[in-house]
Each structure stands twice: as structure tokens, then as C-alpha cells.
Design a protein around this motif. Structure first.
Motif, short mmCIF file in Angstrom:
data_model
loop_
_atom_site.label_atom_id
_atom_site.label_comp_id
_atom_site.label_asym_id
_atom_site.label_seq_id
_atom_site.Cartn_x
_atom_site.Cartn_y
_atom_site.Cartn_z
N GLY A 103 0.81 -1.21 0.00
CA GLY A 103 0.00 0.00 0.00
C GLY A 103 0.84 1.25 0.00
N VAL A 104 0.22 2.37 -0.31
CA VAL A 104 0.90 3.66 -0.31
C VAL A 104 1.36 3.98 1.11
CG1 VAL A 104 0.64 6.14 -0.72
CG2 VAL A 104 -0.48 4.49 -2.25
N GLY A 105 2.61 4.41 1.24
CA GLY A 105 3.16 4.77 2.54
C GLY A 105 3.72 3.60 3.33
N VAL A 106 3.81 2.42 2.69
CA VAL A 106 4.28 1.22 3.39
C VAL A 106 5.43 0.59 2.62
CG1 VAL A 106 3.65 -1.05 4.28
CG2 VAL A 106 1.94 0.78 4.24
N ARG A 107 6.50 0.22 3.34
CA ARG A 107 7.56 -0.63 2.78
C ARG A 107 7.40 -1.99 3.41
NH1 ARG A 107 10.77 4.15 3.41
NH2 ARG A 107 11.30 3.49 5.51
N GLY A 108 6.91 -2.95 2.65
CA GLY A 108 6.67 -4.28 3.19
C GLY A 108 7.89 -5.17 3.09
N HIS A 109 8.12 -5.97 4.13
CA HIS A 109 9.26 -6.88 4.17
C HIS A 109 8.81 -8.25 4.66
CE1 HIS A 109 11.84 -3.27 3.88
NE2 HIS A 109 11.02 -2.75 4.78
N GLU A 110 9.63 -9.24 4.39
CA GLU A 110 9.36 -10.59 4.86
C GLU A 110 10.25 -10.91 6.04
OE1 GLU A 110 10.45 -14.33 2.57
OE2 GLU A 110 8.31 -14.16 2.08
N ALA A 111 9.70 -11.55 7.06
CA ALA A 111 10.47 -11.92 8.26
C ALA A 111 10.36 -13.43 8.48
CB ALA A 111 9.94 -11.18 9.48
N ALA A 112 11.41 -13.99 9.07
CA ALA A 112 11.39 -15.43 9.36
C ALA A 112 10.38 -15.76 10.45
CB ALA A 112 12.78 -15.90 9.76
N ALA A 113 10.20 -14.83 11.38
CA ALA A 113 9.28 -15.06 12.50
C ALA A 113 8.82 -13.72 13.05
CB ALA A 113 9.96 -15.87 13.60
#
Length: 295
Positions: A103-113
């Protein structure tokens, strides 16, 4: 005359979802009123969102179970420095297989947990982990400045040992080379970003023997002041001259017993002026070294 907006239900918090507001009877028209900020899709805030903490607070209603604030946003949330370009978006990490926030205004990342660490009510990555994650977003110099700010002299949130352990655990992951280089240059006990930039500029000119916020004493061993960057052996003091600095030239020369050199780098000149002062200081150090060898 402009109409006064209808009061919102007291049950609504400072930031809330449109769905929650609609469920309490708030109209769509009221949710479009100018007195409400809309920092994210489906979110309204009673107060303007003007800094990282307000941005995170506004995002909390959207945070899914297991998600947490990460990377640069987590660094800033605990009082660390991050580049201005990274302040307009919030870093959100989601554990597998949840899928990255978008979404706008969000930097999404993946985490192991999911992260078990909390900053108040906010689930965030541990500051040392957040700093390591930020290697995806910052260059080496920016990482050093961020690390110094987290290990600041007053109210530090990290120790050099914690940072060393985090870098060691990051082996084989993205950005580890930059982290190792940045770790070698970061220092504890700094007071400001300007001091760190001054030190890094000095190191780039080969001036690597300065102590950070070292104690200055007179010839009788009495405390004089803390110096931003102090080369005790060559009796050279580098200070960042902001709105307030610790010693003027005469005071330093008099109270340190004479024969000392002070150089002040002002923020008004920005990087070019700062480096010019440092180049002059480097010549002073070289001259001092040659004199000592001649004795």
C-alpha cells in the motif's frame, strides 16, 4: 461560514480504521472531513501525522497478527537517526507465509518469525536487528550514523557488544558486507549526528586517532570539558560548532596548559566547509608529528 465537524465518538482512538468508524455510526462524509488525516488506505487519524512516531501510531490499526515494525522505521522509533527520505513510509515485516504488507506509505518486508520485542505497545524488531535490516535501505556512511545514534552517550539503546553480535548473526544475509564495514567505523558515546559526520570526514582524510567525547584535562589533571573529537597525543581538539559548543579557542588553549590546537567545524558551511577545516587540521597534525620526530 465553514461548518463545524460533528464530534467523533469518544470510543474511537487517535487513529482508527474506516470500518471501525462506520460501525460506530460515523458517516462517510464525516470521514472525508479536512480535520481528519488519512495517512494510509482505510485509516483516519484525529491528529496530523508529522513524524515517524505518529506514522507508526496511525498504522497500528492495520497491523496484522505477527507483523511488526522493522528496518529504518524501528531504528527511528527508538530514537535513532535515519535519512529523511526514509521517514515518509513505515517499514512493516510480516512472517512467512503471511505475505508482505502493501500500500501507499508502506515498505513491506518478509520476516522469518514474529518479533517478541516491544517499544511500548508497538511490536518492533530489536534495535540491533533493525539496524542490520536497514542495510537494505542505507549506504555504509548512513549505517554508521544510525549506529552511533543508537549508541549515543545519553540514553543509549544499544551497546557495541550487541551490535557486534547482531552483525555476526547476519552472516550470509543481504547487506552483511556493508554492515561489517559500518561496524568497524561506528563509535559509542556520541552526542549528535553532526559529530559523527565530522568524525567520518576526519577519518576519510586519514585522521583516525581521535577519541569520541574524550575527557580534556589541564596539566594538573583537573577536568576541563568533554571534547567532540580529541587527539590527546597531538593535543588537537575538533569540535562541531553548532548553537552551543563546549570551549572557545582561548579557553581551550589556556585551560589545557597551552600549546594546544582547536578546530571548529560549523554546520553553516555544510560538508565542503567542514572538510576544508579538517584538511587544515590534518596539516596541523602532520606538522606536529614531524616536530615530534625531529626532537
Amino acid at each position: 461560514m465553514a461548518r463545524t465537524p460533528v464530534e467523533l465518538p469518544e470510543a474511537l482512538p487517535g487513529a482508527f480504521t474506516v470500518g471501525t468508524a462506520r460501525a460506530t455510526g460515523v458517516t462517510r462524509g464525516r470521514l472525508r472531513s479536512a480535520d481528519l488525516a488519512a495517512p494510509f488506505h482505510g485509516i483516519r487519524s484525529r491528529a496530523p501525522v508529522t513524524d515517524v512516531r505518529a506514522l507508526v501510531t496511525a498504522y497500528l490499526p492495520k497491523l496484522r497478527a505477527g507483523e511488526h515494525i522493522s528496518h529504518a522505521t524501528a531504528v527511528a522509533l527508538v530514537g535513532g537517526w535515519i535519512p529523511e527520505r526514509l521517514r515518509a513510509q513505515v517499514d512493516v515485516a510480516a512472517p512467512r507465509p503471511l505475505g508482505r504488507a502493501r500500500g501507499v506509505g508502506v515498505r513491506g518486508h518478509e520476516a522469518a518469525a514474529a518479533s517478541l520485542w516491544r517499544f511500548g505497545p508497538v511490536p518492533i524488531a530489536h534495535p540491533a536487528v533493525a539496524w542490520c535490516q536497514s542495510a537494505e535501505l542505507m549506504d555504509e556512511r548512513e549505517l554508521v550514523i544510525a549506529a552511533d545514534s543508537l549508541m549515543r552517550r545519553h540514553d543509549p539503546v544499544l551497546s557495541i557488544e550487541q551490535l557486534r553480535g547482531a552483525v555476526a548473526e547476519w552472516s550470509g544475509r543481504r547487506g552483511v558486507r556493508a554492515l561489517r564495514l559500518a561496524y568497524e567505523r561506528c563509535r559509542e558515546r556520541t552526542d549528535s549526528v553532526a559529530e559523527t559526520e565530522l568524525r567520518l570526514d576526519a577519518e576519510d582524510l586519514g585522521m583516525t586517532t581521535f577519541e569520541v567525547n574524550a575527557v580534556i584535562r589541564d596539566e594538573a589533571g583537573r577536568f576541563v570539558a568533554y571534547g567532540d573529537l580529541v587527539d590527546v597525543g597531538r593535543r588537537v581538539l575538533l569540535e562541531y560548532d553548532g548553537q552551543q559548543h563546549r570551549l572557545d579557542d582561548a579557553q581551550y588553549g589556556r585551560r589545557s596548559g597551552g600549546g594546544a590546537s582547536r578546530r571548529g567545524a560549523s554546520g553553516r558551511g555544510q560538508a565542503g566547509g567542514r572538510r576544508s577545516v579538517l584538511a587544515d587540521s590534518s596539516r596541523v597534525r602532520s606538522s606536529t608529528t614531524r616536530s615530534e620526530r625531529a626532537r
